[in-house]
Design a protein around this motif. Structure first.
Motif, PDB file in Angstrom:
ATOM      1  N   LEU A  26       0.822  -1.215   0.000  1.00  0.00           N
ATOM      2  CA  LEU A  26       0.000   0.000   0.000  1.00  0.00           C
ATOM      3  C   LEU A  26       0.857   1.266   0.000  1.00  0.00           C
ATOM      4  N   ASP A  27       0.444   2.228  -0.816  1.00  0.00           N
ATOM      5  CA  ASP A  27       1.043   3.573  -0.849  1.00  0.00           C
ATOM      6  C   ASP A  27      -0.078   4.581  -0.650  1.00  0.00           C
ATOM      7  N   LEU A  28       0.045   5.432   0.352  1.00  0.00           N
ATOM      8  CA  LEU A  28      -1.012   6.422   0.579  1.00  0.00           C
ATOM      9  C   LEU A  28      -0.506   7.560   1.447  1.00  0.00           C
ATOM     10  N   ARG A  29      -1.242   8.659   1.407  1.00  0.00           N
ATOM     11  CA  ARG A  29      -0.991   9.831   2.230  1.00  0.00           C
ATOM     12  C   ARG A  29      -2.306  10.261   2.870  1.00  0.00           C
ATOM     13  N   ILE A  30      -2.249  10.603   4.149  1.00  0.00           N
ATOM     14  CA  ILE A  30      -3.418  11.120   4.858  1.00  0.00           C
ATOM     15  C   ILE A  30      -3.167  12.587   5.176  1.00  0.00           C
ATOM     16  N   PRO A  31      -3.935  13.500   4.575  1.00  0.00           N
ATOM     17  CA  PRO A  31      -3.708  14.938   4.790  1.00  0.00           C
ATOM     18  C   PRO A  31      -3.938  15.347   6.241  1.00  0.00           C
ATOM     19  N   ALA A  32      -3.151  16.278   6.720  1.00  0.00           N
ATOM     20  CA  ALA A  32      -3.322  16.790   8.076  1.00  0.00           C
ATOM     21  C   ALA A  32      -4.572  17.651   8.173  1.00  0.00           C
ATOM     22  N   GLY A  33      -5.226  17.609   9.332  1.00  0.00           N
ATOM     23  CA  GLY A  33      -6.379  18.460   9.584  1.00  0.00           C
ATOM     24  C   GLY A  33      -7.594  18.134   8.752  1.00  0.00           C
ATOM     25  N   SER A  34      -7.780  16.851   8.437  1.00  0.00           N
ATOM     26  CA  SER A  34      -8.907  16.445   7.598  1.00  0.00           C
ATOM     27  C   SER A  34      -9.519  15.162   8.151  1.00  0.00           C
ATOM     28  N   ILE A  35     -10.687  14.822   7.616  1.00  0.00           N
ATOM     29  CA  ILE A  35     -11.312  13.538   7.929  1.00  0.00           C
ATOM     30  C   ILE A  35     -11.117  12.628   6.725  1.00  0.00           C
ATOM     31  N   THR A  36     -10.400  11.549   6.924  1.00  0.00           N
ATOM     32  CA  THR A  36     -10.207  10.565   5.868  1.00  0.00           C
ATOM     33  C   THR A  36     -11.003   9.317   6.223  1.00  0.00           C
ATOM     34  N   GLY A  37     -11.866   8.904   5.322  1.00  0.00           N
ATOM     35  CA  GLY A  37     -12.654   7.706   5.533  1.00  0.00           C
ATOM     36  C   GLY A  37     -11.940   6.491   4.967  1.00  0.00           C
ATOM     37  N   LEU A  38     -11.845   5.437   5.759  1.00  0.00           N
ATOM     38  CA  LEU A  38     -11.259   4.174   5.328  1.00  0.00           C
ATOM     39  C   LEU A  38     -12.414   3.209   5.129  1.00  0.00           C
ATOM     40  N   PHE A 175     -16.840  15.095  14.805  1.00  0.00           N
ATOM     41  CA  PHE A 175     -15.618  14.835  14.036  1.00  0.00           C
ATOM     42  C   PHE A 175     -15.277  16.035  13.144  1.00  0.00           C
ATOM     43  N   GLY A 176     -16.314  16.619  12.548  1.00  0.00           N
ATOM     44  CA  GLY A 176     -16.096  17.786  11.700  1.00  0.00           C
ATOM     45  C   GLY A 176     -15.518  18.955  12.479  1.00  0.00           C
ATOM     46  N   ASP A 177     -16.002  19.158  13.706  1.00  0.00           N
ATOM     47  CA  ASP A 177     -15.486  20.230  14.553  1.00  0.00           C
ATOM     48  C   ASP A 177     -14.014  19.991  14.903  1.00  0.00           C
ATOM     49  N   LEU A 178     -13.679  18.732  15.186  1.00  0.00           N
ATOM     50  CA  LEU A 178     -12.292  18.398  15.519  1.00  0.00           C
ATOM     51  C   LEU A 178     -11.366  18.677  14.340  1.00  0.00           C
ATOM     52  N   ALA A 179     -11.798  18.271  13.141  1.00  0.00           N
ATOM     53  CA  ALA A 179     -10.979  18.506  11.947  1.00  0.00           C
ATOM     54  C   ALA A 179     -10.811  19.998  11.699  1.00  0.00           C
ATOM     55  N   ALA A 180     -11.887  20.765  11.888  1.00  0.00           N
ATOM     56  CA  ALA A 180     -11.812  22.212  11.686  1.00  0.00           C
ATOM     57  C   ALA A 180     -10.829  22.862  12.659  1.00  0.00           C
ATOM     58  N   ALA A 181     -10.640  22.229  13.827  1.00  0.00           N
ATOM     59  CA  ALA A 181      -9.713  22.754  14.827  1.00  0.00           C
ATOM     60  C   ALA A 181      -8.286  22.254  14.616  1.00  0.00           C
ATOM     61  N   GLY A 182      -8.093  21.409  13.583  1.00  0.00           N
ATOM     62  CA  GLY A 182      -6.744  20.968  13.251  1.00  0.00           C
ATOM     63  C   GLY A 182      -6.429  19.511  13.496  1.00  0.00           C
ATOM     64  N   THR A 183      -7.350  18.769  14.115  1.00  0.00           N
ATOM     65  CA  THR A 183      -7.123  17.342  14.352  1.00  0.00           C
ATOM     66  C   THR A 183      -7.253  16.565  13.044  1.00  0.00           C
ATOM     67  N   THR A 184      -6.398  15.583  12.858  1.00  0.00           N
ATOM     68  CA  THR A 184      -6.508  14.679  11.716  1.00  0.00           C
ATOM     69  C   THR A 184      -7.255  13.437  12.161  1.00  0.00           C
ATOM     70  N   LEU A 185      -8.274  13.035  11.406  1.00  0.00           N
ATOM     71  CA  LEU A 185      -9.059  11.852  11.759  1.00  0.00           C
ATOM     72  C   LEU A 185      -9.016  10.828  10.636  1.00  0.00           C
ATOM     73  N   LEU A 186      -8.796   9.585  11.014  1.00  0.00           N
ATOM     74  CA  LEU A 186      -8.940   8.447  10.109  1.00  0.00           C
ATOM     75  C   LEU A 186     -10.045   7.586  10.673  1.00  0.00           C
TER      76      LEU A 186
END
Length: 244
Positions: A26-38, A175-186
């Motif tokens: 696997l090759d992937l990148r998870i952007p900082a400060g965003s919600i990435t769905g797996l 989760f959206g509030d956390l991402a808006a505050a800078g948290t990265t979520l997977l």
């Protein structure tokens, strides 16, 4: 201006379990400060990938870099939160005591405990032993123990399983509030309608990463109107490509 560093960078990740290869380069990148769905069906490797990011999974080959450090590094202990599918709480402690314990571990103020309890709609259960709660309620307590630490990266393995639709919607709002505050979520899920809450999607099947793209790009690429149909179309297209 250079692009910001990703929160997670994975290159050539291969994992074996029971002598069988379960993640295939696997090759992937998870952007900082965003919600990435797996996203993907049960058994496709989502949990194994998450464990590799947290640093609890033995890796056969490849690299996993988390917040600029090797996955599992001691420097990440208070920067990464992980909520497993099975709730991890102390059954003899109350909801408040469970969350307060983790708040104390991470040096968070007492107010953070009340905030976590309120955010997860657990105020009426705050003094109830975790052992007396339903499975879904224990899952929320487990999530509260992670949220109270205010990690930079929060990894959630199917956190909405067993929750009613209203609470699921409230949780995604959180989760959206956390991402808006800078948290990265997977956030992993096998429910495709949850994908619409994510900024980016990692689509998995049988240990392979089919694609990484936004929900809008997935719909545009497959010319579908629902994300569930779009995912199925993507799978069929890849099967045709493999057979040709």
């Amino acid at each position: 201006m250079p692009a910001p560093s990703p929160a997670v960078a994975i290159d050539g990740l291969v994992v074996h379990r029971g002598g069988v290869e379960v993640l295939h380069g696997l090759d992937l990148r998870i952007p900082a400060g965003s919600i990435t769905g797996l996203l993907g069906p049960s058994g496709c490797g989502k949990t194994t990938l998450m464990r590799a990011i947290v640093g609890t999974q033995i890796v056969a080959s490849g690299t996993v870099t988390v917040l600029g450090e090797p996955a599992g590094s001691s420097l990440l202990r208070d920067r990464v939160g992980y909520v497993t599918q099975s709730p991890t709480v102390y059954l003899d402690l109350s909801v408040r005591q469970n969350i307060a314990y983790f708040a104390a571990l991470y040096g968070r103020p007492p107010r953070s405990v009340a905030d976590a309890i309120d955010a997860l709609d657990l105020a009426d259960k705050a003094d109830v032993p975790a052992g007396d709660l339903s499975g879904g309620q224990r899952g929320r307590v487990s999530l509260g123990c992670a949220l109270v630490a205010e990690p930079e990266l929060l990894i959630l393995d199917e956190p909405t399983v067993g929750l009613d639709p209203v609470l699921r919607a409230d949780l995604w709002g959180r989760f959206g509030d956390l991402a808006a505050a800078g948290t990265t979520l997977l956030v992993s899920s096998h429910v495709m309608d949850e994908a619409e809450h994510c900024h980016d999607l990692l689509l998995m099947r049988d240990g392979y990463l089919l694609d990484q793209l936004s929900p809008a790009a997935l719909l545009e690429q497959t010319r579908e109107t629902s994300l569930e149909h779009a995912f199925l179309t993507l799978i069929r297209e890849r099967e045709v490509q493999e057979q040709s």
